[in-house]
Design a protein around this motif. Structure first.
Motif, PDB file in Angstrom:
ATOM      1  N   MET A   1       7.642  -9.193  -5.251  1.00  0.00           N
ATOM      2  CA  MET A   1       6.355  -9.520  -6.413  1.00  0.00           C
ATOM      3  C   MET A   1       5.871  -8.347  -7.298  1.00  0.00           C
ATOM      4  SD  MET A   1       7.274 -12.185  -6.552  1.00  0.00           S
ATOM      5  CE  MET A   1       7.476 -14.010  -5.821  1.00  0.00           C
ATOM      6  N   ASP A   2       5.465  -7.525  -6.665  1.00  0.00           N
ATOM      7  CA  ASP A   2       4.373  -6.274  -7.573  1.00  0.00           C
ATOM      8  C   ASP A   2       6.033  -5.345  -8.493  1.00  0.00           C
ATOM      9  OD1 ASP A   2       2.173  -6.234  -5.818  1.00  0.00           O
ATOM     10  OD2 ASP A   2       2.747  -4.832  -4.963  1.00  0.00           O
ATOM     11  N   TRP A   3       6.742  -5.417  -8.023  1.00  0.00           N
ATOM     12  CA  TRP A   3       7.824  -4.768  -8.731  1.00  0.00           C
ATOM     13  C   TRP A   3       8.016  -5.908 -10.415  1.00  0.00           C
ATOM     14  CZ3 TRP A   3      11.898  -7.348 -10.293  1.00  0.00           C
ATOM     15  CH2 TRP A   3      12.407  -8.908  -9.820  1.00  0.00           C
ATOM     16  N   MET A   4       8.023  -7.368 -10.493  1.00  0.00           N
ATOM     17  CA  MET A   4       7.659  -8.789 -10.892  1.00  0.00           C
ATOM     18  C   MET A   4       6.483  -8.325 -12.177  1.00  0.00           C
ATOM     19  SD  MET A   4       9.226 -12.007  -9.181  1.00  0.00           S
ATOM     20  CE  MET A   4       9.706 -12.775 -10.275  1.00  0.00           C
ATOM     21  N   VAL A   5       5.629  -8.217 -11.714  1.00  0.00           N
ATOM     22  CA  VAL A   5       4.059  -7.707 -12.343  1.00  0.00           C
ATOM     23  C   VAL A   5       3.925  -6.360 -13.144  1.00  0.00           C
ATOM     24  CG1 VAL A   5       2.073  -7.293 -12.202  1.00  0.00           C
ATOM     25  CG2 VAL A   5       2.937  -9.190 -10.332  1.00  0.00           C
ATOM     26  N   ALA A   6       4.578  -5.293 -12.871  1.00  0.00           N
ATOM     27  CA  ALA A   6       4.711  -4.412 -12.947  1.00  0.00           C
ATOM     28  C   ALA A   6       6.376  -4.487 -14.467  1.00  0.00           C
ATOM     29  CB  ALA A   6       5.690  -3.042 -12.226  1.00  0.00           C
ATOM     30  N   ALA A   7       6.774  -4.726 -14.234  1.00  0.00           N
ATOM     31  CA  ALA A   7       8.170  -5.185 -14.656  1.00  0.00           C
ATOM     32  C   ALA A   7       7.453  -6.030 -16.170  1.00  0.00           C
ATOM     33  CB  ALA A   7       9.435  -5.699 -14.346  1.00  0.00           C
ATOM     34  N   SER A   8       6.508  -7.543 -16.076  1.00  0.00           N
ATOM     35  CA  SER A   8       6.531  -7.753 -16.754  1.00  0.00           C
ATOM     36  C   SER A   8       5.725  -6.838 -17.848  1.00  0.00           C
ATOM     37  CB  SER A   8       5.824  -8.770 -16.669  1.00  0.00           C
ATOM     38  OG  SER A   8       4.700  -9.099 -15.991  1.00  0.00           O
ATOM     39  N   SER A   9       4.952  -5.940 -17.245  1.00  0.00           N
ATOM     40  CA  SER A   9       3.585  -4.984 -17.748  1.00  0.00           C
ATOM     41  C   SER A   9       4.982  -3.977 -19.208  1.00  0.00           C
ATOM     42  CB  SER A   9       3.082  -4.986 -17.251  1.00  0.00           C
ATOM     43  OG  SER A   9       2.406  -5.103 -16.506  1.00  0.00           O
ATOM     44  N   VAL A  10       5.582  -3.250 -18.190  1.00  0.00           N
ATOM     45  CA  VAL A  10       6.332  -2.640 -18.990  1.00  0.00           C
ATOM     46  C   VAL A  10       6.821  -3.251 -20.788  1.00  0.00           C
ATOM     47  CG1 VAL A  10       8.430  -1.361 -19.022  1.00  0.00           C
ATOM     48  CG2 VAL A  10       7.485  -1.154 -17.116  1.00  0.00           C
ATOM     49  N   ALA A  11       7.619  -4.945 -20.285  1.00  0.00           N
ATOM     50  CA  ALA A  11       8.040  -4.959 -21.091  1.00  0.00           C
ATOM     51  C   ALA A  11       6.953  -6.050 -21.769  1.00  0.00           C
ATOM     52  CB  ALA A  11       8.893  -6.816 -20.369  1.00  0.00           C
ATOM     53  N   ALA A  12       5.264  -5.741 -21.347  1.00  0.00           N
ATOM     54  CA  ALA A  12       4.805  -6.900 -22.573  1.00  0.00           C
ATOM     55  C   ALA A  12       4.621  -5.326 -23.553  1.00  0.00           C
ATOM     56  CB  ALA A  12       3.206  -7.035 -22.071  1.00  0.00           C
ATOM     57  N   VAL A  13       4.458  -3.756 -23.338  1.00  0.00           N
ATOM     58  CA  VAL A  13       4.080  -2.889 -23.464  1.00  0.00           C
ATOM     59  C   VAL A  13       5.298  -2.649 -24.464  1.00  0.00           C
ATOM     60  CG1 VAL A  13       3.881  -0.325 -23.568  1.00  0.00           C
ATOM     61  CG2 VAL A  13       2.651  -1.668 -22.428  1.00  0.00           C
ATOM     62  N   LEU A  14       6.854  -3.042 -24.566  1.00  0.00           N
ATOM     63  CA  LEU A  14       7.479  -2.112 -25.644  1.00  0.00           C
ATOM     64  C   LEU A  14       7.902  -3.789 -26.385  1.00  0.00           C
ATOM     65  CD1 LEU A  14      10.913  -2.346 -22.883  1.00  0.00           C
ATOM     66  CD2 LEU A  14       9.414  -0.625 -24.557  1.00  0.00           C
ATOM     67  N   MET A  15       7.176  -4.712 -26.378  1.00  0.00           N
ATOM     68  CA  MET A  15       7.271  -5.921 -26.880  1.00  0.00           C
ATOM     69  C   MET A  15       5.650  -6.029 -27.783  1.00  0.00           C
ATOM     70  SD  MET A  15       8.050  -9.822 -25.531  1.00  0.00           S
ATOM     71  CE  MET A  15       7.210  -9.593 -24.688  1.00  0.00           C
TER      72      MET A  15
END
Length: 169
Positions: free
Chosen positions: A1-15
């Motif tokens: 689940m931690d990878w999901m939080v990290a991936a969504s954080s990276v996506a948020a930065v890109l957005m």
């Protein structure tokens, strides 16, 4: 689940970076009511996520996320102003907007990292959707009202009327 939080954080930065570029490009073209209203309408389709139980939030979580989103929207409202140039209404560039947008993004990411230890990732996704929606809707309503007010104050309407060519012109 931690990878999901990290991936969504990276996506948020890109957005967030994408939003900065969109905002800079938008300032180069005249604003319109349609351009102001459409983003929240398109974003509203994301509420379909709540059809799935893993994204559903409690009433308290909904109120918390909406309240934080509305507070964040106040900062965006302060940096979104319009001006009349070349007989058109343009979004005025603000040097503070990129700083505020990135600061809000950092605050959201820190909040997500802290809350992900106590709240299920699906619920957290629902909460952050509500936060973002509660941020964009008041901001865009304020922009729309400001745009309409400026449009009424200026003789722009005559400029956008079709130009009729006569044989003598």
């Amino acid at each position: 689940m931690d990878w999901m939080v990290a991936a969504s954080s990276v996506a948020a930065v890109l957005m967030g970076i994408g939003a900065l570029f969109v905002r800079m490009r938008a300032a180069k073209r005249p604003a319109s009511a349609k351009k102001i209203i459409m983003p929240p309408l398109f974003m509203s389709t994301g509420s379909l996520m709540f059809l799935f139980p893993e994204f559903r939030v409690t009433w308290l979580e909904l109120l918390e996320a909406a309240a934080v989103g509305m507070v964040f929207s106040l900062l965006l409202m302060k940096t979104s102003k319009f001006e009349v140039r070349d007989n058109d209404i343009y979004l005025k560039r603000s040097k503070a907007f990129p700083i505020i947008l990135m600061s809000l993004l950092v605050i959201r990411i820190i909040g997500k990292l802290v809350l992900s230890t106590a709240i299920d990732v699906g619920e957290l996704g629902g909460m952050f959707f509500i936060l973002a929606f509660a941020m964009i809707v008041p901001w865009r309503i304020a922009m729309y009202r400001q745009y309409i007010k400026l449009k009424r104050q200026t003789p722009i309407n005559a400029i956008h009327a079709p130009q009729i060519k006569t044989p003598l012109s």
